[in-house]
Enzyme design. Structure first.
Site, mmCIF file in Angstrom:
data_model
loop_
_atom_site.group_PDB
_atom_site.id
_atom_site.type_symbol
_atom_site.label_atom_id
_atom_site.label_comp_id
_atom_site.label_asym_id
_atom_site.label_seq_id
_atom_site.Cartn_x
_atom_site.Cartn_y
_atom_site.Cartn_z
ATOM 1 N N GLY A 71 0.852 -1.084 0.007
ATOM 2 C CA GLY A 71 -0.066 0.137 0.030
ATOM 3 C C GLY A 71 0.923 1.208 -0.015
ATOM 4 O O GLY A 71 0.572 2.191 -0.711
ATOM 5 N N THR A 72 2.092 1.300 0.831
ATOM 6 C CA THR A 72 2.619 2.480 0.847
ATOM 7 C C THR A 72 3.311 2.834 -0.436
ATOM 8 O O THR A 72 3.244 3.641 -0.929
ATOM 9 C CB THR A 72 3.865 2.068 1.886
ATOM 10 O OG1 THR A 72 3.238 2.100 3.139
ATOM 11 C CG2 THR A 72 4.667 3.583 2.150
ATOM 12 N N ASN A 151 -8.902 3.504 7.829
ATOM 13 C CA ASN A 151 -8.316 2.378 8.542
ATOM 14 C C ASN A 151 -8.727 2.672 9.952
ATOM 15 O O ASN A 151 -8.779 1.516 10.683
ATOM 16 C CB ASN A 151 -6.627 2.595 8.539
ATOM 17 C CG ASN A 151 -6.019 3.890 8.367
ATOM 18 O OD1 ASN A 151 -6.396 4.644 7.925
ATOM 19 N ND2 ASN A 151 -5.214 3.884 9.161
ATOM 20 N N GLN A 179 -8.103 -0.135 2.669
ATOM 21 C CA GLN A 179 -9.079 -0.619 3.810
ATOM 22 C C GLN A 179 -10.361 -1.348 3.072
ATOM 23 O O GLN A 179 -10.894 -1.826 3.832
ATOM 24 C CB GLN A 179 -9.245 0.175 5.048
ATOM 25 C CG GLN A 179 -7.893 0.338 5.631
ATOM 26 C CD GLN A 179 -7.544 -0.847 6.480
ATOM 27 O OE1 GLN A 179 -8.415 -1.753 6.765
ATOM 28 N NE2 GLN A 179 -6.390 -0.951 6.892
ATOM 29 N N SER A 199 -3.331 -3.297 -1.020
ATOM 30 C CA SER A 199 -2.279 -3.826 -0.155
ATOM 31 C C SER A 199 -2.676 -5.378 0.022
ATOM 32 O O SER A 199 -3.707 -5.548 0.551
ATOM 33 C CB SER A 199 -1.999 -3.006 1.047
ATOM 34 O OG SER A 199 -1.040 -3.899 1.959
ATOM 35 N N HIS A 201 -1.583 -7.650 2.447
ATOM 36 C CA HIS A 201 -1.625 -8.065 3.808
ATOM 37 C C HIS A 201 -2.769 -7.458 4.475
ATOM 38 O O HIS A 201 -3.045 -8.117 5.853
ATOM 39 C CB HIS A 201 -0.466 -8.008 4.679
ATOM 40 C CG HIS A 201 -0.059 -6.398 5.153
ATOM 41 N ND1 HIS A 201 -0.374 -5.982 6.584
ATOM 42 C CD2 HIS A 201 0.408 -5.374 4.507
ATOM 43 C CE1 HIS A 201 -0.174 -4.918 6.648
ATOM 44 N NE2 HIS A 201 0.317 -4.439 5.488
ATOM 45 N N THR A 237 12.325 -7.146 -10.058
ATOM 46 C CA THR A 237 11.904 -8.300 -10.159
ATOM 47 C C THR A 237 10.861 -8.280 -9.351
ATOM 48 O O THR A 237 10.509 -8.406 -8.120
ATOM 49 C CB THR A 237 12.938 -9.386 -9.851
ATOM 50 O OG1 THR A 237 14.309 -9.151 -10.557
ATOM 51 C CG2 THR A 237 12.258 -10.836 -10.059
ATOM 52 N N CYS A 325 0.319 2.689 12.962
ATOM 53 C CA CYS A 325 1.373 3.242 12.798
ATOM 54 C C CYS A 325 1.964 4.337 13.930
ATOM 55 O O CYS A 325 3.062 4.653 13.912
ATOM 56 C CB CYS A 325 1.464 3.893 11.431
ATOM 57 S SG CYS A 325 0.848 2.849 10.253
HETATM 58 C C1 LIG Z 1 -1.978 -0.306 5.652
HETATM 59 C C2 LIG Z 1 -2.325 0.880 5.128
HETATM 60 C C3 LIG Z 1 -1.493 1.264 4.037
HETATM 61 C C4 LIG Z 1 0.068 0.987 3.900
HETATM 62 O O1 LIG Z 1 0.007 -0.567 3.414
HETATM 63 P P1 LIG Z 1 1.201 -1.374 3.477
HETATM 64 O O2 LIG Z 1 1.044 -2.355 2.386
HETATM 65 O O3 LIG Z 1 1.324 -1.657 4.954
HETATM 66 O O4 LIG Z 1 2.429 -0.549 2.919
HETATM 67 C C5 LIG Z 1 -2.007 2.200 3.409
HETATM 68 N N1 LIG Z 1 -3.260 2.896 3.563
HETATM 69 C C6 LIG Z 1 -3.990 2.397 4.591
HETATM 70 C C7 LIG Z 1 -5.312 2.955 4.672
HETATM 71 C C8 LIG Z 1 -3.699 1.197 5.148
HETATM 72 O O5 LIG Z 1 -4.454 0.794 5.978
#
Ligand SMILES: *Cc1c(COP(=O)(O)O)cnc(C)c1O
Length: 387
Positions: A71-72, A151, A179, A199, A201, A237, A325
Site C-alpha cells: 500500500g505504501t 483504517n 482498507q 495492499s 496483507h 523483479t 503506525c
Molecule cells: C496499511 C495501510 C497502508 C499501507 O499499506 P502497506 O502495505 O502496509 O504499506 C496504506 N493505507 C491504508 C489505509 C492502510 O490501512
C-alpha cells in the site's frame, strides 16, 4: 488462555487457500519471470494470469494493474508519479486530513518540492463533503486523493461522487482502497477513479505485495528506475509468490463477500450494542451508516486507550489504540482529531477490527474483559466521575 485477534485493519493472517496457491512459487517454480527459458516462462505465466484474474474482478484491463510492494509504495507511486508527470499542467493537489500516513507524507514531500496542497477537513462523522471538494478544485489542480475506507474508523467515502466532481475540472482522482478492498465490493468503472491502491496483507495475502490500478490513458513518472518490469512503470523483479497470493486473496474476498459481510455486520453490531449496554460514558466514533462491516471505533471517557490496549493484551486480546503506525507515540490519532473529537476523548479511543476467524465466543470473552478493565481503569482515574 484464549486468544482473540481484533486488529485486522493492521494486518491479517494469510488465508490457507492463499498459502496453497503461493507454495509452488517458492521452490519448484522459482524462475525469474524476465528469463526466457522454461523456468522464467512459468513464473511469467503465473504473474500474467494473476493480473488477468484481478482485472476480471475489478472490471478493468490487465495492463492497468501494476504490481508493487504494498500500500505504501502504491500510494507513493500514484501521488508522486502523477505529480511529476503532470507538473507542467499545474502544481495544485488536494487530499484530506483523514488519510493514512502513506498518503499524507507524499503530499508533504510534494509541498516541499514546489507543489501546493489543500487538505480537506471531514465532518464530525468523518465524511468528506463533495461541496468542499468542489470549492477547493482549481484550474491548476492536477490530482485529488481521497481514502476509500478509513483504517481507523472504517468510514467509507462517496468516491464515485468525489471522482465525478474532480473530473469536471480535468484533474485525476486517486483513492487509497487498502482498507476497502476485500471488505466491500467495487468495480473500477463504477467508482470512476483513475488510480487506486491495494495492499495484500490487509486482505489475507502476505505482507510486501500490493497493486496499483492505473487507467490506461494516464501517464505516470516511475519512481524505481531499473529494468523494464511492469511496462516501464515499476522496475524490480516481481514478487511472484506474493502476486499469485494477492490474486487468490482478491478472488476469495469477492467470492465470500456477501456471506462475510452479513456475518461481520452481525458480529460488530452485537458487539457495539453490548458495549453500549454494559459500559457507561462511551462514544462511538465514525459514520455508522457508511462503514466497512468489520471496524468499530469506541472512545471510553477518562481512560487512556493505550492502557486499555495493554490490559486487554494481558488477556490475549489484540486491539489498537489510535493509528497502528502511531503506536509508540502517545499523540492522539490525527484522523479522530480531524473529526472534531476532543483530544482527551481521541486519546481514549480503541479500534476493534474483526476478521474471518472471529466468532461469537470471541465477543463474549472480549466484552467481559473490556467491561472489567474499563471499570478498573476508571476506578483509578482522577478524570472519571461517575454521575
Ligand atoms: C496499511 C495501510 C497502508 C499501507 O499499506 P502497506 O502495505 O502496509 O504499506 C496504506 N493505507 C491504508 C489505509 C492502510 O490501512
Amino acid at each position: 488462555m484464549k486468544k482473540v485477534y481484533l486488529d485486522h485493519n493492521a494486518t491479517t493472517p494469510v488465508h490457507p487457500e492463499v498459502m496453497e496457491a503461493m507454495k509452488p512459487y517458492f521452490m519448484d517454480e522459482f524462475g525469474n519471470p524476465s528469463s526466457l527459458h522454461g523456468y522464467g516462462r512459468k513464473s511469467r505465466v503465473a504473474i500474467e494470469s494473476a493480473r488477468e484474474k484481478i482485472a476480471g474482478i475489478f472490471k478493468c484491463l490487465p495492463q492497468e494493474i501494476i504490481f508493487t510492494s504494498g500500500g505504501t509504495e502504491s500510494n507513493n507511486l500514484a501521488i508522486k508519479g502523477i505529480a511529476w508527470a503532470r507538473k507542467n499542467m499545474g502544481r495544485h493537489i488536494i487530499t484530506s486530513t483523514i488519510e493514512h500516513h502513506a498518503v499524507l507524507e507524499p503530499f508533504h514531500y510534494l509541498e516541499r518540492n514546489g507543489f501546493e496542497a489543500t487538505f480537506l477537513e471531514p465532518d464530525s462523522n468523518g465524511r468528506i463533503s463533495v461541496d468542499d471538494l468542489k470549492n477547493a478544485l482549481r484550474t491548476d489542480t492536477i490530482l485529488v486523493s481521497i481514502i476509500h475506507a478509513n483504517n481507523e474508523t472504517g468510514t467509507i467515502q462517496d468516491i464515485a461522487e468525489l471522482a465525478l466532481i474532480t473530473h469536471k475540472t480535468g484533474a485525476l482522482f486517486h483513492t487509497d482502497a487498502v482498507q476497502s478492498t476485500g471488505k466491500i465490493p467495487y468495480e473500477i468503472d463504477k467508482l470512476g477513479v483513475d488510480i487506486l491502491s491495494v495492499s495484500g496483507h490487509k486482505l489475507y495475502a502476505p505482507k510486501g505485495v500490493g497493486l496499483l490500478y492505473l487507467n490506461k490513458k494516464v501517464k505516470i513518472q516511475q519512481l524505481n528506475h531499473g529494468g523494464s518490469h511492469e511496462s516501464n512503470r515499476r522496475a524490480g523483479t516481481e514478487n511472484v509468490p506474493g502476486i499469485v497470493g494477492l490474486a487468490k486473496a482478491i478472488e476469495i474476498a469477492w467470492r465470500d463477500m456477501d456471506e462475510e459481510t452479513e456475518r461481520l455486520t452481525k458480529l460488530t453490531g452485537i458487539f457495539t450494542e453490548e458495549v453500549k449496554k454494559r459500559i457507561p460514558d462511551i462514544t462511538i466514533i465514525g459514520d455508522q451508516k457508511h462503514r466497512v462491516p468489520n471496524t468499530v471505533s469506541i472512545a471510553f471517557s477518562a481512560v487512556e486507550g493505550e492502557s486499555i490496549l495493554l490490559s486487554l493484551d494481558l488477556k490475549g486480546i489484540a486491539v489498537s489504540a489510535g493509528s497502528a503506525c502511531a503506536s509508540g507515540e502517545t499523540e492522539p490519532s490525527h484522523v479522530i482529531l480531524a473529526m472534531g473529537v476532543p483530544p482527551e476523548l481521541a486519546q481514549a479511543t480503541i479500534r476493534f477490527s474483526f476478521g474471518r476467524l472471529n466468532d461469537f465466543s470471541d465477543i463474549d470473552y472480549v466484552l467481559d474483559a473490556l467491561e472489567k478493565e474499563v471499570d478498573r481503569l476508571r476506578s483509578i482515574s482522577p478524570l472519571y466521575h461517575n454521575s
